[in-house]
Design an enzyme around this catalytic site. Structure first.
Site, PDB file in Angstrom:
ATOM      1  N   HIS A 174      -3.825   4.316   6.817  1.00 57.81           N
ATOM      2  CA  HIS A 174      -2.686   4.006   5.953  1.00 57.81           C
ATOM      3  C   HIS A 174      -1.438   4.642   6.537  1.00 57.81           C
ATOM      4  O   HIS A 174      -1.413   5.831   6.841  1.00 57.81           O
ATOM      5  CB  HIS A 174      -2.928   4.526   4.532  1.00 57.81           C
ATOM      6  CG  HIS A 174      -4.193   3.992   3.933  1.00 57.81           C
ATOM      7  ND1 HIS A 174      -4.226   2.909   3.108  1.00 57.81           N
ATOM      8  CD2 HIS A 174      -5.478   4.393   4.089  1.00 57.81           C
ATOM      9  CE1 HIS A 174      -5.490   2.653   2.756  1.00 57.81           C
ATOM     10  NE2 HIS A 174      -6.256   3.545   3.346  1.00 57.81           N
ATOM     11  N   ASP A 178       0.832  -1.206   0.000  1.00 60.44           N
ATOM     12  CA  ASP A 178       0.000   0.000   0.000  1.00 60.44           C
ATOM     13  C   ASP A 178       0.869   1.260   0.000  1.00 60.44           C
ATOM     14  O   ASP A 178       1.800   1.393   0.790  1.00 60.44           O
ATOM     15  CB  ASP A 178      -0.881  -0.061   1.252  1.00 60.44           C
ATOM     16  CG  ASP A 178      -1.663   1.211   1.521  1.00 60.44           C
ATOM     17  OD1 ASP A 178      -1.944   1.942   0.568  1.00 60.44           O
ATOM     18  OD2 ASP A 178      -2.002   1.435   2.700  1.00 60.44           O
TER      19      ASP A 178
END
Length: 653
Positions: free
Chosen positions: A463, A290
């Site tokens: 994130h 990611d």
């Protein structure tokens, strides 16, 4: 996924799902429309109520093609058009990987935020990682959801060994109902909570075959085809998030899914150290990770900080408190429910998707509360305001969500009081700034106190920031690196970080959607000159279609400058106009207020048509229509500085 590239961590498609977006479209079957749709392949587009109308736009490429309905879901046969066969043969012509190759194909999620899907191909085995969708944006008007293009997989469905899902956010599971049967309905491997969320969503599509879900846990090892698959736990904003390890003869291919770190002041927790400690003894060939927030410096705010802030608000609330967040922030929702019960508060859950997710969490045992802790919204007046916590959807200003209706004073049961506190436990998704500002204005006009992530630790990204990504790279130590999940700039920033952390520049490959990346003999990584099918595939009303760029440009032009239909009735014997031309305008100018302009346009129409048809027997009606559209477009541009789409109609009598 739950957040985005900005420091507050707002993200992409609204994870609260379709229940808050277009509720009237929930559970609609996806099927081929009856008859021939205007604008579909092989049909001349028409204008309702205008016989013979043929849309025309200047500079339209001759090769452009409009939306093409795809094969109906459920595997029912349909007639293939030449375009279908051409596209299928393109996917089929891609050679299979050699025996010494690991092939990696990001089918979505690497030029955008959302619709995450990646295929890993080793020998005769294909493994699919995630299957998400994205919501429509400004450049795709009229679209409900945007899907990964699975043409490559559809041609090789007999070699798909499984669909492995990292976690339960819609940009990772939302595409399953639209895609799963197209790729042969493979078994889905995921953890318990994610599996329950997939099953619950499938209930909205009762016409589809049941999905086959096999639950796995983070320490499991399974055999798919000739390949062993392992899992490991990762931190995100939804429980049961996991990373995936695909074992190959040359080392592991590691896929993190959406990820951040649980940490205190930059020190990863003992649990993180245990999970990533497995890589000390493993040889990692390639890492797919990611990239969403890698451009943000330092460490993200720990989720524990958010929990402490929310606990304090629940504990010390002197009046009614409304907490708005994504329904997909399940970890946070669970904590608020726990705090409410701990401090004797009653909870109103106002939002279908939020209620559904909490019910799933309670069903599988990760959330426990007494039945009387939750009260129905219609009964909330029976309780003192200081004892009420309202969990609401709609922190992004979605017009269908609970909080927007509260702000607009259209909610059936909830009216704000000046003593109320509204907590927006999310940051602003890029593109939603105006909607969120309007929401805050509407709430503030009613006197409520507004608390946001800008003034308090009520939200953090799901994130990891730069230093979190750096720590993960230091633990996994990959030979090759492919950044995923993010816009191209985000991937580039992540690639630079990987090089700083020791991965050689020549061993890093930044992909585009449908790029075919191959690791050869475990020694070199190459991007092939050919790509998997990459046309934009979308859910649009009742159909799944591949949408052309030209169609999207036309839709945007219609929204910006409108269209103008000009109807000329011609005597076929003389080539002269039978009567004064008719002009129909929508979104361009109001005809009654522009009589002079319309009269002059009629003169242009007469001149163009009679000039083109001066020899009626040898006249080319198609050429006459194009000349008419060109003449009217040029005149309207000169007079108004606007470029409406001009649709010419010539009726011969």
């Amino acid at each position: 996924m739950d957040t985005s590239p900005n420091p507050g961590g707002a993200h992409s498609p609204n994870p609260d799902g379709p229940s808050n977006r277009r509720p009237q479209q929930q559970g609609r079957p996806i099927q081929r429309p009856h008859g021939n749709r205007a604008g579909t392949h092989g049909q001349r587009p028409t204008v309702p109520g205008v016989p013979g109308a043929r849309p025309f736009r200047r500079n339209r490429p001759l090769s452009s093609r409009p939306a093409r309905p795809m094969k109906p879901r459920g595997g029912r046969p349909t007639h293939a058009t030449p375009a279908d066969l051409g596209r299928a043969s393109t996917a089929a012509k891609i050679p299979p990987p050699s025996d010494n190759v690991v092939r990696i194909i990001p089918l979505g999620g690497v030029e955008e935020i959302g619709r995450n899907m990646t295929a890993i191909e080793i020998g005769n085995d294909i493994f699919i990682l995630d299957c998400g969708f994205a919501f429509s944006e400004d450049d795709t008007p009229g679209i409900d959801y945007i899907l990964p293009n699975t043409g490559y997989l559809e041609e090789r469905r007999d070699r798909i060994r499984g669909l492995i899902i990292s976690h339960g956010h819609l940009d990772h599971i939302g595409g399953i109902p639209y895609i799963i049967d197209r790729i042969g309905n493979p078994t889905i491997y995921t953890r318990k909570l994610t599996g329950m969320m997939i099953k619950k969503r499938q209930e909205e599509f009762p016409h589809l075959p049941a999905v086959n879900i096999r639950e796995v846990e983070k320490d499991d090892v399974i055999k798919l085809g000739a390949t062993s698959i392992r899992f490991f736990g990762v931190t995100h904003t939804v429980p049961d998030s996991m990373g995936i390890i695909i074992e190959t003869p040359w080392g592991d291919v590691v896929f993190t899914g959406d990820i951040k770190l649980s940490h205190e002041n930059g020190e990863p927790s003992d649990e993180e150290k245990r999970e990533f400690g497995i890589f000390k003894e493993r040889r990692v060939l390639a890492l797919l990770m990611d990239s969403t927030n890698v451009g943000q410096p330092g460490f993200s705010i720990p989720e524990s900080n958010v929990y402490r802030t929310l606990e304090d608000m629940v504990k010390n609330s002197k009046n009614r408190t409304i907490i708005a967040m994504f329904a997909s922030h399940l970890e946070r929702l669970i904590r608020v429910m726990m705090f409410a019960e701990q401090y004797g508060k009653k909870v109103v859950i106002d939002g279908r998707s939020m209620r559904t997710n909490l019910e799933i969490a309670r069903e599988i045992g990760i959330l426990k509360y007494k039945d009387d802790t939750v009260v129905a919204v219609e009964n909330m007046q029976e309780y003192k305001p200081e004892n009420l916590i309202i969990l609401a959807t709609g922190a992004q200003g979605d017009e269908f969500a609970s909080l927007a209706r509260i702000g607009n004073k259209t909610h059936k049961y909830i009216r704000l009081e000046p003593t109320d506190t509204v907590v927006l436990s999310s940051s602003v998704i890029p593109g939603n700034e105006r909607a969120v500002q309007k929401l805050k204005d509407n709430l503030s006009r009613q006197g409520a106190k507004i608390v946001t992530y800008l003034t308090s630790d009520v939200h953090t990204s799901g994130h990891g920031y730069r230093e979190e990504a750096a720590w993960i790279h230091s633990q996994i130590r990959p030979k090759f690196f492919v950044p995923v999940h993010g816009y191209h700039y985000m991937l580039r920033v992540h690639a630079d970080l990987a090089e700083e952390m020791g991965t050689k520049r020549e061993n890093i490959m930044v992909p585009d959607n449908s790029s075919i990346i191959e690791i050869v003999d475990g020694e070199r990584i190459v991007k092939q000159p050919f790509k998997a099918p990459a046309e934009l595939r979308v859910v649009e009303g009742h159909t799944i279609s591949e949408i052309s760029d030209v169609l999207m440009r036309d839709r945007k032009a219609l929204g910006q400058e409108g269209f103008c239909v000009v109807v000329a009735t011609v005597d076929r014997r003389t080539g002269k106009l039978h009567k004064s031309p008719d002009i129909i305008s929508r979104g361009f100018v109001y005809l009654r207020d522009n009589k002079d302009l319309m009269d002059q346009t009629r003169l242009i129409i007469r001149k163009s048509v009679e000039g083109s048809l001066h020899n009626p027997r040898g006249a080319d009606l198609d050429a006459a229509r194009e000349d008419l559209a060109e003449a009217v477009s040029r005149f309207l541009l000169q007079r108004t500085m606007k470029r409406p789409i001009v649709i010419p109609v010539i009726v011969s009598i």
